[in-house]
Design an enzyme around this catalytic site. Structure first.
Site, PDB file in Angstrom:
ATOM      1  N   ASP A 279       0.827  -1.206   0.000  1.00 30.54           N
ATOM      2  CA  ASP A 279       0.000   0.000   0.000  1.00 30.54           C
ATOM      3  C   ASP A 279       0.868   1.266   0.000  1.00 30.54           C
ATOM      4  O   ASP A 279       1.993   1.259   0.501  1.00 30.54           O
ATOM      5  CB  ASP A 279      -0.909  -0.024   1.241  1.00 30.54           C
ATOM      6  CG  ASP A 279      -2.087   0.918   1.096  1.00 30.54           C
ATOM      7  OD1 ASP A 279      -2.376   1.353  -0.033  1.00 30.54           O
ATOM      8  OD2 ASP A 279      -2.732   1.221   2.123  1.00 30.54           O
TER       9      ASP A 279
ATOM     10  N   TRP B 256       2.883   8.090  -2.313  1.00 29.79           N
ATOM     11  CA  TRP B 256       4.288   8.275  -2.698  1.00 29.79           C
ATOM     12  C   TRP B 256       4.366   9.242  -3.873  1.00 29.79           C
ATOM     13  O   TRP B 256       5.205  10.156  -3.899  1.00 29.79           O
ATOM     14  CB  TRP B 256       4.893   6.914  -3.062  1.00 29.79           C
ATOM     15  CG  TRP B 256       6.353   6.937  -3.350  1.00 29.79           C
ATOM     16  CD1 TRP B 256       7.367   6.691  -2.471  1.00 29.79           C
ATOM     17  CD2 TRP B 256       6.983   7.220  -4.627  1.00 29.79           C
ATOM     18  NE1 TRP B 256       8.585   6.800  -3.103  1.00 29.79           N
ATOM     19  CE2 TRP B 256       8.380   7.130  -4.426  1.00 29.79           C
ATOM     20  CE3 TRP B 256       6.496   7.535  -5.899  1.00 29.79           C
ATOM     21  CZ2 TRP B 256       9.296   7.324  -5.446  1.00 29.79           C
ATOM     22  CZ3 TRP B 256       7.419   7.747  -6.929  1.00 29.79           C
ATOM     23  CH2 TRP B 256       8.800   7.638  -6.682  1.00 29.79           C
TER      24      TRP B 256
ATOM     25  N   HIS C  12       2.751   3.631  -8.861  1.00 31.94           N
ATOM     26  CA  HIS C  12       2.565   2.215  -9.208  1.00 31.94           C
ATOM     27  C   HIS C  12       3.771   1.687  -9.992  1.00 31.94           C
ATOM     28  O   HIS C  12       4.195   0.544  -9.813  1.00 31.94           O
ATOM     29  CB  HIS C  12       1.294   2.021 -10.036  1.00 31.94           C
ATOM     30  CG  HIS C  12       0.029   2.407  -9.312  1.00 31.94           C
ATOM     31  ND1 HIS C  12      -0.227   2.018  -8.021  1.00 31.94           N
ATOM     32  CD2 HIS C  12      -1.050   3.142  -9.696  1.00 31.94           C
ATOM     33  CE1 HIS C  12      -1.415   2.501  -7.642  1.00 31.94           C
ATOM     34  NE2 HIS C  12      -1.927   3.194  -8.637  1.00 31.94           N
TER      35      HIS C  12
ATOM     36  N   LEU D  25      10.388 -20.827  -5.442  1.00 38.17           N
ATOM     37  CA  LEU D  25       9.491 -19.904  -4.740  1.00 38.17           C
ATOM     38  C   LEU D  25       8.130 -19.937  -5.420  1.00 38.17           C
ATOM     39  O   LEU D  25       8.042 -19.887  -6.644  1.00 38.17           O
ATOM     40  CB  LEU D  25      10.048 -18.466  -4.811  1.00 38.17           C
ATOM     41  CG  LEU D  25       9.097 -17.333  -4.401  1.00 38.17           C
ATOM     42  CD1 LEU D  25       8.775 -17.388  -2.912  1.00 38.17           C
ATOM     43  CD2 LEU D  25       9.692 -15.961  -4.741  1.00 38.17           C
TER      44      LEU D  25
HETATM   45  C1  IPE Z   1      -5.358  -2.666  -0.257  1.00 34.39           C
HETATM   46  O1  IPE Z   1      -5.038  -1.333  -0.426  1.00 34.39           O
HETATM   47  C2  IPE Z   1      -5.338  -3.363  -1.569  1.00 34.39           C
HETATM   48  C3  IPE Z   1      -4.021  -3.493  -2.192  1.00 34.39           C
HETATM   49  C4  IPE Z   1      -2.896  -3.184  -1.648  1.00 34.39           C
HETATM   50  C5  IPE Z   1      -4.047  -4.054  -3.503  1.00 34.39           C
HETATM   51  P1  IPE Z   1      -6.171  -0.209  -0.553  1.00 34.39           P
HETATM   52  O2  IPE Z   1      -5.476   1.072  -0.694  1.00 34.39           O
HETATM   53  O3  IPE Z   1      -7.127  -0.582  -1.633  1.00 34.39           O
HETATM   54  O4  IPE Z   1      -6.926  -0.350   0.853  1.00 34.39           O
HETATM   55  P2  IPE Z   1      -7.739   0.711   1.662  1.00 34.39           P
HETATM   56  O5  IPE Z   1      -8.733   1.313   0.724  1.00 34.39           O
HETATM   57  O6  IPE Z   1      -6.788   1.722   2.194  1.00 34.39           O
HETATM   58  O7  IPE Z   1      -8.379  -0.074   2.757  1.00 34.39           O
HETATM   59  C1  IPE Z   2      -1.427   0.344  -3.424  1.00 38.29           C
HETATM   60  O1  IPE Z   2      -1.247   1.711  -3.425  1.00 38.29           O
HETATM   61  C2  IPE Z   2      -1.655  -0.212  -4.815  1.00 38.29           C
HETATM   62  C3  IPE Z   2      -3.040  -0.607  -5.098  1.00 38.29           C
HETATM   63  C4  IPE Z   2      -4.026  -0.636  -4.215  1.00 38.29           C
HETATM   64  C5  IPE Z   2      -3.332  -0.986  -6.449  1.00 38.29           C
HETATM   65  P1  IPE Z   2      -2.469   2.721  -3.418  1.00 38.29           P
HETATM   66  O2  IPE Z   2      -2.846   3.008  -4.825  1.00 38.29           O
HETATM   67  O3  IPE Z   2      -3.585   2.207  -2.579  1.00 38.29           O
HETATM   68  O4  IPE Z   2      -1.810   3.980  -2.750  1.00 38.29           O
HETATM   69  P2  IPE Z   2      -2.421   4.931  -1.649  1.00 38.29           P
HETATM   70  O5  IPE Z   2      -2.909   4.062  -0.537  1.00 38.29           O
HETATM   71  O6  IPE Z   2      -3.553   5.680  -2.297  1.00 38.29           O
HETATM   72  O7  IPE Z   2      -1.308   5.816  -1.236  1.00 38.29           O
HETATM   73 MG    MG Z   3      -4.050   2.414  -0.602  1.00 40.37          MG
END
Ligand code: IPE
Ligand code: IPE
Ligand code: MG
Length: 239
Positions: free
Chosen positions: A18, A23, A35, A129
């Site tokens: 996450d 970032w 990403h 793995l």
């Molecule tokens: C969880 O992150 C899902 C992934 C890392 C793929 P999210 O950013 O979607 O989760 P919430 O919305 O903060 O709970």
């Molecule tokens: C995790 O990073 C990746 C996915 C959920 C696809 P986020 O896109 O949720 O990044 P934040 O949480 O908004 O910073």
């Molecule tokens: Mg997130």
């Protein structure tokens, strides 16, 4: 890595990757840049896991709920997934990494499904793995999917009893041991519908570091901390 040689390593590490968006936002960049850099972290963590001899790694890449994000971001994420599959296949073959999906692959466009199946097939015999990527994943949906399968097989007599072992066989993680360690980056104290059944006794490690910054050294810190945890599984602590 020498100080890790004598510590107790997990058999299965699961990671909620996450913080990519934050970032990028901190740098006034579009979220997609987060990403893209996050993909570098994936490579680093996969390689480190493989080199440490940890046999299972499950990465939460895209949740069922993530489909509700703006179309532009979803499309870019699909694009990045396609790039990842193409770019990483040689490394997976070289390093003996088996690629596996947990989640609803059928939610994805046909071309992505085809690529995923192709990589799963090509890497199917690799044994160093087992790399599971959670895609369009929802822990609740997975449990419902299992319940539906169990109900059918119970009705037609394929199974006679339903216990935890039988139940686990109907999950997308069939054959994979439950995670020993769950890491979440970017500081959020929630599980966001990830591996709900499987994390019953998993050790949880949360770091404020955002996923694109989470590299080998930070991972080794998490593994060191895990090795110091006292896992009791409900028992009385030994004197
Ligand atoms: C969880 O992150 C899902 C992934 C890392 C793929 P999210 O950013 O979607 O989760 P919430 O919305 O903060 O709970
Ligand atoms: C995790 O990073 C990746 C996915 C959920 C696809 P986020 O896109 O949720 O990044 P934040 O949480 O908004 O910073
Ligand atoms: Mg997130």
């Amino acid at each position: 890595m020498s100080d890790l040689e004598n510590i107790k390593l997990p058999v299965h590490v699961a990671i909620i990757m996450d913080g990519n968006g934050r970032w990028a936002q901190m740098r006034n960049l579009p979220r997609v840049e987060g990403h893209l850099v996050g993909m570098e972290s994936v490579r680093d963590i996969v390689t480190t896991t493989r080199n440490l001899g940890i046999p299972y790694l499950t990465l939460y890449a895209f949740s069922k709920e993530n489909w509700t994000r703006p179309k532009e971001e979803v499309n870019r994420l699909l694009e990045i997934l396609g790039i990842y599959l193409e770019q990483e296949l040689p490394l997976m073959m070289e390093k003996g990494i088996r690629f596996n999906i947990v989640g609803d692959l059928t939610d994805f466009p046909e071309r992505i499904q085809k690529k995923v199946r192709d990589v799963m097939k090509k890497t199917g015999k690799n044994r160093e793995l087992c790399l599971n990527i959670a895609l369009s994943y929802s822990g609740r949906k997975e449990i419902l999917h299992a319940v539906t399968g169990i109900a059918e097989d119970y009705k037609n007599g394929k199974i006679k009893k339903i216990d935890e072992r039988v139940f686990s066989r109907y999950l997308w993680t069939k054959g994979i041991p439950d995670p020993d360690l769950l890491i979440r980056t970017s500081g959020e104290l929630r599980v966001s519908n990830f591996l709900l059944w499987q994390i019953a006794y998993t050790e949880i490690y949360v770091t404020d570091m955002l996923w694109p910054d989470f590299r080998r050294e930070a991972y080794l810190d998490a593994l060191r901390e895990y090795s110091r945890r006292d896992r009791r599984f409900g028992r009385v602590k030994e004197a």
